[in-house]
Design a protein around this motif. Structure first.
Motif, PDB file in Angstrom:
ATOM      1  N   UNK A   1       0.855  -1.188   0.000  1.00 46.06           N
ATOM      2  CA  UNK A   1       0.000   0.000   0.000  1.00 46.06           C
ATOM      3  C   UNK A   1       0.887   1.231   0.000  1.00 46.06           C
ATOM      4  N   UNK A   2       0.575   2.203  -0.852  1.00 44.32           N
ATOM      5  CA  UNK A   2       1.328   3.458  -0.928  1.00 44.32           C
ATOM      6  C   UNK A   2       0.366   4.621  -0.704  1.00 44.32           C
ATOM      7  N   UNK A   3       0.946   5.799  -0.378  1.00 41.46           N
ATOM      8  CA  UNK A   3       0.144   7.008  -0.188  1.00 41.46           C
ATOM      9  C   UNK A   3       0.956   8.222  -0.580  1.00 41.46           C
ATOM     10  N   UNK A   4       0.310   9.395  -0.601  1.00 41.05           N
ATOM     11  CA  UNK A   4       0.900  10.577  -1.227  1.00 41.05           C
ATOM     12  C   UNK A   4       2.147  11.108  -0.537  1.00 41.05           C
TER      13      UNK A   4
ATOM     14  N   UNK B   1       8.783  10.511  -4.609  1.00 42.85           N
ATOM     15  CA  UNK B   1       8.739   9.510  -3.538  1.00 42.85           C
ATOM     16  C   UNK B   1       7.386   9.546  -2.831  1.00 42.85           C
ATOM     17  N   UNK B   2       6.858   8.378  -2.527  1.00 45.37           N
ATOM     18  CA  UNK B   2       5.588   8.241  -1.832  1.00 45.37           C
ATOM     19  C   UNK B   2       5.786   7.444  -0.551  1.00 45.37           C
ATOM     20  N   UNK B   3       4.856   7.611   0.378  1.00 51.79           N
ATOM     21  CA  UNK B   3       4.852   6.753   1.549  1.00 51.79           C
ATOM     22  C   UNK B   3       4.478   5.341   1.145  1.00 51.79           C
ATOM     23  N   UNK B   4       4.964   4.336   1.874  1.00 52.12           N
ATOM     24  CA  UNK B   4       4.662   2.966   1.474  1.00 52.12           C
ATOM     25  C   UNK B   4       4.806   2.008   2.649  1.00 52.12           C
ATOM     26  N   UNK B   5       4.037   0.936   2.600  1.00 50.17           N
ATOM     27  CA  UNK B   5       4.236  -0.181   3.503  1.00 50.17           C
ATOM     28  C   UNK B   5       5.376  -1.034   2.956  1.00 50.17           C
ATOM     29  N   UNK B   6       5.776  -2.034   3.721  1.00 47.55           N
ATOM     30  CA  UNK B   6       6.667  -3.056   3.168  1.00 47.55           C
ATOM     31  C   UNK B   6       5.881  -3.854   2.131  1.00 47.55           C
ATOM     32  N   UNK B   7       6.564  -4.456   1.177  1.00 49.92           N
ATOM     33  CA  UNK B   7       5.872  -5.311   0.216  1.00 49.92           C
ATOM     34  C   UNK B   7       5.658  -6.705   0.816  1.00 49.92           C
TER      35      UNK B   7
ATOM     36  N   UNK C   1      -3.280   8.134   6.105  1.00 52.82           N
ATOM     37  CA  UNK C   1      -2.646   8.979   5.080  1.00 52.82           C
ATOM     38  C   UNK C   1      -3.563   9.201   3.882  1.00 52.82           C
ATOM     39  N   UNK C   2      -3.411  10.343   3.242  1.00 52.51           N
ATOM     40  CA  UNK C   2      -4.212  10.662   2.048  1.00 52.51           C
ATOM     41  C   UNK C   2      -3.658   9.942   0.817  1.00 52.51           C
ATOM     42  N   UNK C   3      -4.560   9.602  -0.070  1.00 51.49           N
ATOM     43  CA  UNK C   3      -4.154   9.056  -1.368  1.00 51.49           C
ATOM     44  C   UNK C   3      -3.672   7.621  -1.330  1.00 51.49           C
ATOM     45  N   UNK C   4      -4.257   6.801  -0.472  1.00 53.09           N
ATOM     46  CA  UNK C   4      -3.793   5.414  -0.376  1.00 53.09           C
ATOM     47  C   UNK C   4      -4.230   4.596  -1.595  1.00 53.09           C
ATOM     48  N   UNK C   5      -3.284   3.813  -2.099  1.00 54.20           N
ATOM     49  CA  UNK C   5      -3.531   2.906  -3.218  1.00 54.20           C
ATOM     50  C   UNK C   5      -2.974   1.522  -2.883  1.00 54.20           C
ATOM     51  N   UNK C   6      -3.682   0.514  -3.349  1.00 54.41           N
ATOM     52  CA  UNK C   6      -3.176  -0.854  -3.278  1.00 54.41           C
ATOM     53  C   UNK C   6      -2.357  -1.116  -4.538  1.00 54.41           C
ATOM     54  N   UNK C   7      -1.119  -1.551  -4.357  1.00 48.01           N
ATOM     55  CA  UNK C   7      -0.239  -1.856  -5.485  1.00 48.01           C
ATOM     56  C   UNK C   7      -0.123  -3.370  -5.637  1.00 48.01           C
TER      57      UNK C   7
END
Length: 405
Positions: A41-44, A93-99, A129-135
């Motif tokens: 998961x990533x975010x803005x 660069x975006x915020x991100x969880x571990x993969x 966080x704003x703008x979260x996306x599932x990658x």
């Protein structure tokens, strides 16, 4: 096939959809998607931390079988470029969880639950966080084995980025080789003075060069990364990491796992290249990470605040509750004995690194660290997991022995 990424925006999971980006629980309901093997998961905003829990469940490709809920490690901003660097300040660069590696899958469901923080709520801050996306990352097909020797005429068909990657290791292996072969102790010692720029021509304390699978060997798509290479002055220390991507992979799948992490770091998280300088699998195989040459001081994005004058080694897996394989610990020792030996560093010793800014040390502070440190020594994090961290003492001792100390 060179791989692909599906990026799906998360939506509120509560009944009140009017909450939008301020919903305390967001995610995606169960759905079918194109085949993928790794999720994150990533975010803005890369400086915003995700305080909460991220869970995913997936459906194995081609069968109607869903996994149980799996946790994704949320704290990943400590694996990043230093502040005030070109990479860190690129704006990409975006915020991100571990993969998380899940294997071939074609169905997914995700939920992100905010940790309740009454003070933040009272201050009007968004709970997530704003703008979260599932990658959803597909590593692509395994590349065909290639080991083009220098002068066979094949280099002309390669891209400029691929050509430059081959050239960075030209002193160590044939042009375009899939691996850099191991050397005997005598061969390594003969080679070392030529690699250690400015070093006196004396017998070095250096371990045998281990076999290293090149970027060509694990199938890196060189067109993904930024052009050119970035170097630091020397390698004074090694930081050991885990990828926190789970342990559910076979060693034959390690190249696919690495291709997935590479794509997640570059395409999803906005880094210039994969963050680690080297990666190690559970069978003890060593892989070239960030491009620029395995014998050179390539600047990584592995330990926020301490990427200068260091290298990052990531063991594929999660080691908070799982013991690392003995072969992986041995690989760390052999790799550090060689690589640190190129700059005259003693694996059992201490060194000083200047902080570039992080959550443990202010920018500019000279910090005394073990020459072989865990990620948590430079940044407040669980990485590399308590059970791998507990093996670093034996890795230091073994590396020094391999150096002949």
């Amino acid at each position: 096939m060179s791989g692909s990424t599906q990026s799906l925006p998360l939506v509120p999971l509560s009944g009140d959809r009017s909450l939008g980006p301020d919903a305390p629980e967001q995610g995606l309901t169960r759905r079918s998607v194109r085949t993928f093997s790794l999720v994150g998961v990533v975010w803005d905003d890369p400086d915003t931390e995700l305080h909460g829990r991220v869970q995913v469940r997936t459906r194995a490709a081609g069968v109607d079988r869903w996994s149980g809920w799996q946790d994704i490690e949320t704290h990943n901003h400590e694996h990043a470029a230093d502040p005030d660097t070109a990479e860190g300040d690129s704006g990409r660069v975006r915020g991100s969880t571990a993969p998380l590696w899940v294997g071939d899958s074609d169905g997914v469901e995700v939920r992100v639950q905010a940790q309740v923080d009454e003070r933040a709520t009272a201050a009007g801050e968004s709970p997530l966080p704003r703008g979260m996306h599932l990658e959803l990352v597909d590593p692509g097909a395994e590349p065909a084995p290639r080991g083009a020797p220098a002068g066979d005429g094949s280099a002309g068909a390669e891209s400029a980025e691929t050509y430059a990657t081959f050239a960075s290791n030209a002193d160590l292996a044939p042009f375009g080789a899939s691996e850099i072969p191991a050397l005997s102790r005598a061969e390594t010692e003969r080679e070392a003075p030529a690699l250690r720029e400015g070093a006196p021509l004396v017998k070095p304390y250096i371990g045998e060069r281990p076999r290293i699978v090149t970027r060509r060997g694990w199938g890196a798509n060189e067109s993904l990364r930024e052009r050119g290479f970035v170097y630091t002055k020397k390698v004074k220390a090694a930081f050991v990491h885990h990828t926190a991507s789970g342990n559910n992979y076979r060693c034959s799948q390690a190249p696919s796992v690495i291709r997935s992490i590479y794509r997640y770091h570059v395409v999803s998280s906005g880094w210039r290249d994969i963050g680690y300088n080297f990666l190690v699998d559970k069978c003890g195989n060593i892989y070239e990470g960030r491009a620029g040459g395995v014998a050179k001081p390539v600047m990584g994005a592995h330990t926020r605040g301490f990427n200068s004058d260091s290298m990052g080694i990531a063991v594929l897996g999660s080691f908070g509750n799982t013991k690392p394989a003995a072969a992986a610990v041995t690989a760390i020792a052999r790799l550090t004995a060689w690589k640190l030996g190129l700059s005259g560093a003693d694996p059992r010793g201490k060194t000083y690194l200047k902080s570039g800014g992080g959550n443990l040390y202010r920018k500019g502070k000279n910090v005394r660290l073990n020459v072989i440190s865990g990620h948590r020594d430079g940044f407040a994090t669980e990485c590399p997991g308590r059970l791998l961290y507990g093996k670093l003492g034996s890795a230091r001792t073994a590396a020094a022995r391999y150096q002949g100390r």
